[in-house]
Scaffold this active site. Structure first.
Site, PDB file in Angstrom:
ATOM      1  N   HIS A   2      15.109 -17.667 -30.411  1.00 57.77           N
ATOM      2  CA  HIS A   2      15.521 -19.047 -30.729  1.00 57.77           C
ATOM      3  C   HIS A   2      16.663 -19.469 -29.820  1.00 57.77           C
ATOM      4  O   HIS A   2      17.554 -18.701 -29.486  1.00 57.77           O
ATOM      5  CB  HIS A   2      15.820 -19.254 -32.214  1.00 57.77           C
ATOM      6  N   ASP A   8      23.160 -13.933 -30.922  1.00 56.94           N
ATOM      7  CA  ASP A   8      22.248 -14.533 -31.898  1.00 56.94           C
ATOM      8  C   ASP A   8      22.020 -15.990 -31.475  1.00 56.94           C
ATOM      9  O   ASP A   8      22.761 -16.864 -31.876  1.00 56.94           O
ATOM     10  CB  ASP A   8      22.878 -14.448 -33.289  1.00 56.94           C
ATOM     11  N   GLU A  28      16.755 -22.597 -35.428  1.00 59.11           N
ATOM     12  CA  GLU A  28      16.596 -21.467 -36.350  1.00 59.11           C
ATOM     13  C   GLU A  28      17.772 -21.380 -37.301  1.00 59.11           C
ATOM     14  O   GLU A  28      17.609 -21.056 -38.485  1.00 59.11           O
ATOM     15  CB  GLU A  28      16.451 -20.164 -35.568  1.00 59.11           C
ATOM     16  N   GLU A  29      18.971 -21.669 -36.786  1.00 57.97           N
ATOM     17  CA  GLU A  29      20.181 -21.502 -37.596  1.00 57.97           C
ATOM     18  C   GLU A  29      20.313 -22.557 -38.683  1.00 57.97           C
ATOM     19  O   GLU A  29      21.159 -22.434 -39.572  1.00 57.97           O
ATOM     20  CB  GLU A  29      21.420 -21.522 -36.698  1.00 57.97           C
ATOM     21  N   ASP A  48      14.861 -11.460 -32.706  1.00 55.69           N
ATOM     22  CA  ASP A  48      16.151 -11.893 -33.223  1.00 55.69           C
ATOM     23  C   ASP A  48      17.047 -10.680 -33.457  1.00 55.69           C
ATOM     24  O   ASP A  48      16.557  -9.546 -33.559  1.00 55.69           O
ATOM     25  CB  ASP A  48      15.962 -12.677 -34.528  1.00 55.69           C
ATOM     26  N   HIS A  70      27.260 -14.250 -36.327  1.00 53.95           N
ATOM     27  CA  HIS A  70      27.749 -15.441 -37.016  1.00 53.95           C
ATOM     28  C   HIS A  70      29.279 -15.515 -36.989  1.00 53.95           C
ATOM     29  O   HIS A  70      29.936 -15.825 -37.987  1.00 53.95           O
ATOM     30  CB  HIS A  70      27.189 -15.532 -38.434  1.00 53.95           C
TER      31      HIS A  70
END
Length: 354
Positions: free
Chosen positions: A64, A178, A208-209, A231, A316
């Site tokens: 992504h 990510d 995606e997030e 991922d 994250h």
């Protein structure tokens, strides 16, 4: 050391492209995919794939494009920037971190600020790490100076961090592993498979997030027979952490996440390929997270899908760490899977008779 691969990693992770604002990554992926593809396939959100092969069946390899970030919601009279999340953040990791606002006149550096602890009361300390109490300071005196710099409500805000090779050169530090990990893997896998037995669509999706929105439109566009979401996973090898996946021990196959159960027959095929080629793999699960495999698997009549990843520290947040040997093992496994997939084997996986 493969400097070409390191350059790929650096360019992908330095690119600023938060959820909903992926255009820079779409263009960068096109630059990499176009020379190694028979055709470039895109959807209206910015998802992009390089197509190769003429098989009866197809597989979609989906990283992504987006990374977690923020969006400007207001500018105060004193020139401070209010914002909200694009993607999930743990507020405790946000204070004092540098960010980049992509404004109308170019990039603007800022830092996420809040009250210093010296002036916080007991109750305030409990609330200090809330996004509503934070702001971005770009170093101006008032609202007009911020506007003159090119900041506007609705501008995307990206975490700022440099790509770095760590003390052990297999450990790589950057923002946005990510999921620039998955973007890099999609590029290299397509490059390494010039004449596949089935059709490959290899690339990355948008948003995606923010609840995996791009996976829906991309699956509708590509209509694959099988899919692998590429991922990152969670690394358990840090103090205070427990779990199944450790950096340096190989790629991860996700058994189940909040939205998806990995297709058992497809997973078994990949597991058998790993064993055949002597590639150590790890199995993990996510009770509170998801990947694009969930929405892809629910498209049309159902698409057999799994998630392949690598253990990554500090995801994250504004910076994360990946092990290059895990990445290369994931690439080796993905190449072996693509090399051995045929139309007949895909029939067997779909029919669950493999």
């Amino acid at each position: 050391m493969d400097m070409e691969q390191l350059d790929l990693f650096k360019k992908l992770t330095h690119c600023n492209a938060v959820a909903g604002f992926e255009r820079p990554m779409t263009q960068l992926m096109k630059d990499y995919l176009e020379p190694i593809s028979d055709e470039i396939v895109t959807d209206n959100t910015g998802s992009i794939f390089g197509k190769k092969g003429q098989g009866r069946h197809s597989i979609m390899l989906a990283g992504h494009l987006d990374e977690i970030g923020f969006i400007v919601t207001a500018i105060t009279e004193d020139g401070f920037i209010r914002f909200t999340n694009l993607g999930y953040w743990w507020a405790n990791v946000m204070l004092s971190q540098k960010v980049t606002i992509t404004g109308s006149k170019g990039d603007i550096r800022g830092v996420i600020g809040g009250k210093p602890p010296h002036v916080l009361g007991v109750k305030e300390k409990e609330l200090a790490a809330e996004v509503s109490n934070m702001f971005i300071d770009i170093g101006v005196n008032n609202r007009q100076e911020a506007l003159d710099a090119g900041v506007r409500v609705g501008d995307p805000v990206t975490p700022y961090s440099e790509f770095e090779v760590m003390t052990n050169p297999d450990y790589l530090l950057a923002k946005a592993w990510d999921n620039r990990f998955g973007c890099a893997l999609a590029i290299e896998a397509l490059r390494d498979n010039p004449d596949p037995n089935i059709t490959i669509y290899s690339g990355a999706v948008t948003q995606e997030e923010t609840l995996s929105r791009g996976a829906k439109t991309a699956a509708h566009k590509v209509k694959p027979s099988l899919a692998i979401a590429l991922d990152v996973g969670i690394c358990a090898k840090t103090p205070g952490m427990t779990g199944n996946a450790n950096m340096g021990d190989g790629p991860i196959i996700v058994l189940v996440d909040a939205w998806h159960i990995g297709h058992p027959t497809f997973r078994q095929f990949v597991t058998d390929i790993a064993e055949k080629h002597g590639i150590n793999i790890q199995f993990d699960y996510l009770t509170g997270g998801y990947t694009d495999a969930g929405h892809i698997a629910q498209s049309f009549d159902g698409i057999p899908a799994i998630t392949m990843g690598v253990p990554t520290r500090y995801i994250h947040s504004n910076v994360s760490m990946m092990n290059r040997q895990d990445y290369n093992s994931a690439l080796k496994l993905l190449n072996a899977v693509l090399n051995e997939l045929t139309d007949d084997i895909v029939d067997q996986i779909i029919e669950q008779t493999y």
